[in-house]
Design a protein around this motif. Structure first.
Motif, PDB file in Angstrom:
ATOM      1  N   VAL A   1     -61.362  -2.990  19.824  1.00 57.10           N
ATOM      2  CA  VAL A   1     -62.557  -2.144  19.823  1.00 57.10           C
ATOM      3  C   VAL A   1     -62.273  -0.929  20.706  1.00 57.10           C
ATOM      4  CG1 VAL A   1     -65.021  -2.039  20.370  1.00 57.10           C
ATOM      5  CG2 VAL A   1     -64.002  -4.186  19.541  1.00 57.10           C
ATOM      6  N   ILE A   2     -62.327   0.276  20.090  1.00 54.13           N
ATOM      7  CA  ILE A   2     -62.094   1.507  20.865  1.00 54.13           C
ATOM      8  C   ILE A   2     -63.404   1.949  21.514  1.00 54.13           C
ATOM      9  CG2 ILE A   2     -61.416   3.942  20.706  1.00 54.13           C
ATOM     10  CD1 ILE A   2     -59.682   3.097  18.249  1.00 54.13           C
ATOM     11  N   ALA A   3     -64.485   1.973  20.714  1.00 49.90           N
ATOM     12  CA  ALA A   3     -65.775   2.435  21.244  1.00 49.90           C
ATOM     13  C   ALA A   3     -66.895   1.913  20.362  1.00 49.90           C
ATOM     14  CB  ALA A   3     -65.806   3.960  21.275  1.00 49.90           C
TER      15      ALA A   3
ATOM     16  N   GLU B   1     -66.772  -5.441  22.626  1.00 48.71           N
ATOM     17  CA  GLU B   1     -66.824  -4.506  23.752  1.00 48.71           C
ATOM     18  C   GLU B   1     -65.545  -3.692  23.733  1.00 48.71           C
ATOM     19  OE1 GLU B   1     -68.000  -6.114  27.759  1.00 48.71           O
ATOM     20  OE2 GLU B   1     -67.983  -7.992  26.628  1.00 48.71           O
ATOM     21  N   PRO B   2     -65.615  -2.419  24.135  1.00 54.51           N
ATOM     22  CA  PRO B   2     -64.398  -1.612  24.183  1.00 54.51           C
ATOM     23  C   PRO B   2     -63.303  -2.306  24.995  1.00 54.51           C
ATOM     24  CG  PRO B   2     -66.301  -0.222  24.518  1.00 54.51           C
ATOM     25  CD  PRO B   2     -66.806  -1.639  24.522  1.00 54.51           C
TER      26      PRO B   2
END
Ligand SMILES: [Zn+2]
Length: 384
Positions: A30-32, A360-361
């Motif tokens: 997850v990046i964002a 989550e990032p």
């Protein structure tokens, strides 16, 4: 893999606001999380959630699917399994175990807490599609044989521990309160102070009867297995309140099944231990004993609940979503927000796997698409 959204996104803990969009790397990290979609966003029907965690399974028993009829009760079930677990060829065992592994992956599971009595599951652990916590199970109720039973577990454990892979963990654990003597509990406890202790707990009322009064079906079971229980003195307490004396509170605990666990037991464990998870395997309970734990009681005690499938010897399938659906059918007041938390985040916390379980990032939880959640047969499919 870009930007994705859906009608609803559960982050492992709660629903995200409408419009939330996940930005994922090609490897699924997850990046964002963005507030709104952009022109490149792919929108899916249904729900997005982190990958599921199966906190209790026995992949090495997969070849015994359908062997034991439903609703026999635990004691007849336990008498049948050891009699027949070797009536199969290695090839039959291997193909059943690989099919079961694939079934978990297809049903959106990203991590498993898997019980092992043998090293049979070395091959599926190596596949690397599931984060894997192998619980090497010890059994030995004859006090004099504690050291020998433990030595066998240690050699099994060391074979698993020698396997390379950052997704692999292992620990030595007790099978159940009625199948492990107090000296063996103490040897397991001392092996490694910080590993998870997972134990089949209060899966039958007979277990409590044995500990309080040394009566009932467990005595019959031990006799049928030729076990001398003459050293055992009943404690007058439930099983859980007895055996926790022999285990240090430094361990994280996963109590599995808890079909006959009472409020005093939950309070006792909470007062004594720092990291406690109660793993429910509803479909296995319905298969074997045709009953369920008192889930309302666990919730009123703020218990951390996670979910397992148990083995294919006591279940028709290996699907966490199906376990959650069976709870929802019987406890319609429990929200999907709560149920999905049990099936994702709580399982990851129980297995001490902080990189999965929530969206989550920086984490790589696996992303699952769920459809048909309000029907009798919802479906989960792994997207990332
Ligand atoms: Zn089990």
């Amino acid at each position: 893999m870009g930007f994705i959204t859906a009608q609803r996104i559960h982050n492992g803990h709660k629903w995200l606001p409408e419009g939330a969009t996940l930005e994922l790397a090609d490897d699924g990290a997850v990046i964002a999380i963005h507030d709104t979609p952009n022109k490149d966003t792919i929108e899916y029907d249904g729900i997005l959630a982190p990958g599921f965690v199966n906190a209790h399974c026995h992949l090495e028993l997969s070849h015994m699917k359908g062997l034991v009829p439903e609703h026999t009760g635990l004691i007849p079930f336990l008498k049948t399994i050891p009699k027949h677990r070797n009536d199969y060829t290695d090839e039959q065992k291997k193909s059943a175990r690989h099919n079961a592994y694939d079934e978990l992956v297809q049903n959106g599971v990203v991590a498993v807490g898997d019980i092992a009595n043998t090293t049979d599951t070395l091959d599926v652990r190596a596949l690397g599609k599931l984060n894997y916590y192998t619980f090497v199970e010890t059994i030995g109720f004859t006090e004099a044989n504690a050291q020998r039973a433990f030595g066998f577990a240690v050699s099994t454990y060391e074979t698993f521990a020698a396997q390379q892979g950052e997704w692999l963990k292992q620990a030595i654990i007790p099978h159940a309160p009625y199948s492990v003597s107090s000296p063996l509990f103490r040897l397991i406890d001392a092996h490694a102070g910080d590993v998870v202790i997972s134990i089949h707990n209060q899966e039958s009322e007979e277990e409590n009867k044995f500990y309080t009064k040394k009566e009932g079906g467990v005595r019959d079971l031990l006799q049928s297995l030729g076990v001398d229980d003459s050293f055992f003195t009943p404690t007058g307490l439930s099983s859980l309140q007895s055996y926790l004396e022999w285990l240090s509170p430094s361990h994280p605990f996963i109590f599995v099944h808890n079909t006959y666990t009472r409020r005093q037991d939950v309070q006792f464990a909470h007062s004594r231990l720092k990291d406690v998870y109660w793993c429910l395997c509803p479909k296995a309970n319905l298969y074997i004993e045709n009953t369920l734990p008192d889930i309302d009681m666990f919730m009123s005690e703020n218990a951390n609940i996670c979910i397992g499938t148990d083995s294919l010897a006591s279940n028709h399938e290996l699907s966490i979503l199906s376990e959650l659906t069976s709870i929802k059918e019987r406890y319609p007041n429990i929200s999907w927000k709560t149920l999905l938390t049990w099936g994702t985040r709580n399982g990851a916390l129980a297995l001490q796997m902080p990189d999965i379980g929530t969206i989550e990032p920086g984490k790589k939880p696996g992303i699952v698409k769920i459809t048909g959640i309000d029907t009798a047969s919802p479906e989960a499919k792994r997207l990332a």
